[in-house]
Design an enzyme around this catalytic site. Structure first.
Site, PDB file in Angstrom:
ATOM      1  N   GLY A  89     -18.164   7.768  -2.748  1.00 52.03           N
ATOM      2  CA  GLY A  89     -17.084   7.905  -3.728  1.00 52.03           C
ATOM      3  C   GLY A  89     -17.122   6.735  -4.688  1.00 52.03           C
ATOM      4  N   ASN A  90     -15.938   6.280  -5.082  1.00 55.23           N
ATOM      5  CA  ASN A  90     -15.878   5.200  -6.069  1.00 55.23           C
ATOM      6  C   ASN A  90     -16.635   3.963  -5.573  1.00 55.23           C
ATOM      7  OD1 ASN A  90     -14.587   2.609  -7.086  1.00 55.23           O
ATOM      8  ND2 ASN A  90     -13.796   4.081  -8.549  1.00 55.23           N
ATOM      9  N   ALA A  91     -16.259   3.483  -4.395  1.00 53.03           N
ATOM     10  CA  ALA A  91     -16.865   2.245  -3.900  1.00 53.03           C
ATOM     11  C   ALA A  91     -18.357   2.454  -3.583  1.00 53.03           C
ATOM     12  CB  ALA A  91     -16.106   1.773  -2.659  1.00 53.03           C
ATOM     13  N   GLY A  92     -18.669   3.483  -2.800  1.00 50.88           N
ATOM     14  CA  GLY A  92     -20.032   3.668  -2.324  1.00 50.88           C
ATOM     15  C   GLY A  92     -21.026   4.053  -3.408  1.00 50.88           C
ATOM     16  N   LYS A 102       0.860  -1.197   0.000  1.00 48.21           N
ATOM     17  CA  LYS A 102       0.000   0.000   0.000  1.00 48.21           C
ATOM     18  C   LYS A 102       0.885   1.232   0.000  1.00 48.21           C
ATOM     19  CE  LYS A 102      -4.471   0.915   0.112  1.00 48.21           C
ATOM     20  NZ  LYS A 102      -5.587   0.083  -0.355  1.00 48.21           N
ATOM     21  N   GLY A 154     -20.317   6.930   2.633  1.00 49.05           N
ATOM     22  CA  GLY A 154     -19.265   7.163   1.628  1.00 49.05           C
ATOM     23  C   GLY A 154     -19.890   7.082   0.259  1.00 49.05           C
TER      24      GLY A 154
END
Ligand code: NAD
Length: 418
Positions: free
Chosen positions: A217-220, A103, A215
């Protein structure tokens, strides 16, 4: 509150004792193999040079090359990066990928930076870490506040220094830069496939399931849209400043919320009505976690469901799209209460699974269709879920402990073989 790395090691120690993990393997997994700290000089638009601190944690490579995203945030620190790279090590092993865990991050608030500044910072990260990354040793991907465009700049910089096109050096790229069509939605889609599997086992229809998501964003946001398209009721979403919630639970259209958020620049200005025609309630960012719903999806950052607010969490099913959203104390309480938590290392593994497909495509000069990639993802993540469920039954444990046991067995086998 503990740092994410303390939480991660606590999870490791607890499971190591449950499964009587080999002591040598346990010790090897208590530290990253390598941890790089770099300073990244960036000329800002005003002509001044600023130095940013960048990290790359290469946690473990026994199963394959290091894999994991790069986060741009002012809150990034060594412990967070180490924790995230540890979770990547567990995640890749838990879903049977031939990859290790890594990471990266940069301490920066990217909001307010110009496109040029962001590009110079992204290229600077690659220049500083060029010697230790690459298609055969460490392949980064996007994480919070990094995206396909940033991966494109990074791939270009890597290729420029290497003196040859190296699309496999990064994943999560735009399709025009060698990305895979399915990658942008894959984290959300992987979690959604698991939700579908659990729902079908429960005999419920999608329309009977109310979903709240922290959230956007991308995931949510992709999760909200994919679930909405499949007939689930989206009753709450939030970002770092606001929650918007369907008051009567009728649900709303997340496409509309996203469109207005983009136009208005913030969720708090979203003037959307739910399916009953009532205006959405606007609340504090954490309010969404306590909604009366059937599925709660934390998809923001670490340490959101804690000892202090776990009593408010009434959803019987939690799908952790974010990494580390539940503290160990809260996790214990949820397990004792009978809440089914699909842990981050499984629930959000769709991202790294499809990243692996992208890397594989680039290395082998192949191009898969979106349907092919999605179907492979569905099979791979469903299979991992079934294996982990069997372990949970065997040990009468949570799915999180079971996922760790599954992963640690694979890591232990590989470490012993050398
Ligand atoms: P993103 O930057 O696209 O979105 C993050 C969202 O969380 C935004 O809506 C933001 O407003 C909100 N947020 C940020 N800080 C918050 C806070 N303190 N409280 C409430 N909301 C907050 O990031 P993303 O890529 O969607 O990642 C979200 C989570 O999913 C992270 O934990 C990340 O590690 C994990 N994840 C993402 C991927 C991926 O492919 N994007 C893969 C695996 C795991």
């Amino acid at each position: 509150m503990n740092s994410p790395y303390t939480n991660a090691l606590e999870q490791l120690d607890r499971v190591a004792s449950i499964m009587e993990l080999n002591k040598q393997t346990h010790k090897r997994l208590q530290l990253p193999e390598k941890f790089h700290v770099v300073s990244i000089p960036v000329v800002m638009d005003d002509g001044e040079e600023r130095i940013f601190i960048g990290y790359r944690s290469q946690y473990n490579s026994i199963l394959g090359l290091y894999k994991g995203g790069i986060r741009f945030a002012s809150t990034v620190d060594k412990d967070e990066v180490k924790a995230l790279s540890f979770w990547m090590t567990i995640k890749t092993a838990a879903v049977g990928l031939p990859l290790g865990g890594g990471k990266g991050g940069v301490i920066v608030d990217p909001r307010g930076m110009s496109e040029g500044e962001l590009e110079r910072l992204s290229r600077g990260w690659v220049k500083a870490l060029f010697d230790v990354i690459g298609p055969r040793q460490d392949v980064p991907a996007p994480d919070v506040a990094t995206n396909p465009r940033i991966m494109g700049w990074m791939t270009d910089e890597y290729s420029r220094i290497a003196g040859e096109a190296s699309p496999a050096a990064f994943t999560g790229k735009d399709v025009k830069d060698g990305g895979i069509v399915a990658r942008s939605t894959s984290t959300a889609r992987g979690g959604f496939y698991l939700l579908e599997k659990i729902r079908k086992d429960s005999g419920k229809e999608p329309g009977e399931m109310r979903v709240a998501i922290q959230g956007f964003g991308n995931a949510g946001s992709f999760f909200a849209k994919i679930a909405y398209d499949a007939g689930y009721k989206i009753i709450g979403v939030s970002d770092s400043r606001t929650s918007v919630m369907s008051q009567g639970g009728a649900g709303f259209d997340p496409y509309e919320v996203q469109k207005i958020k983009e136009e208005q620049g913030a969720l708090q200005n979203v003037d959307v009505h739910d399916a009953d025609g009532a205006a959405l309630r606007v609340g504090q960012p954490l309010d969404v976690l306590g909604m009366k719903c059937d599925v709660l999806v934390p998809a923001a950052v670490e340490n959101q469901i804690t000892q202090d607010n776990v009593e408010n969490v009434v959803a019987p099913l939690v799908i952790e799209l974010a990494n580390g959203p539940t503290t160990p104390e809260a996790d214990r309480i949820l397990f004792e209460r009978g809440t089914l938590v699909v842990p981050d290392v499984l629930a959000n593994a769709g991202g790294v699974i499809v990243s692996y497909y992208e890397w594989y495509q680039n290395i082998n000069d192949e191009q898969w269709t979106e349907d092919e990639a999605n179907e492979k993802l569905r099979l791979q993540i469903s299979h991992a879920h079934s294996s982990i469920e069997s372990i949970a039954q065997e040990y009468k444990s949570s799915l999180r402990d079971a996922a760790y046991i599954f992963a640690l067995r694979a890591l232990d086998d590989a470490l012993r073989k050398g």
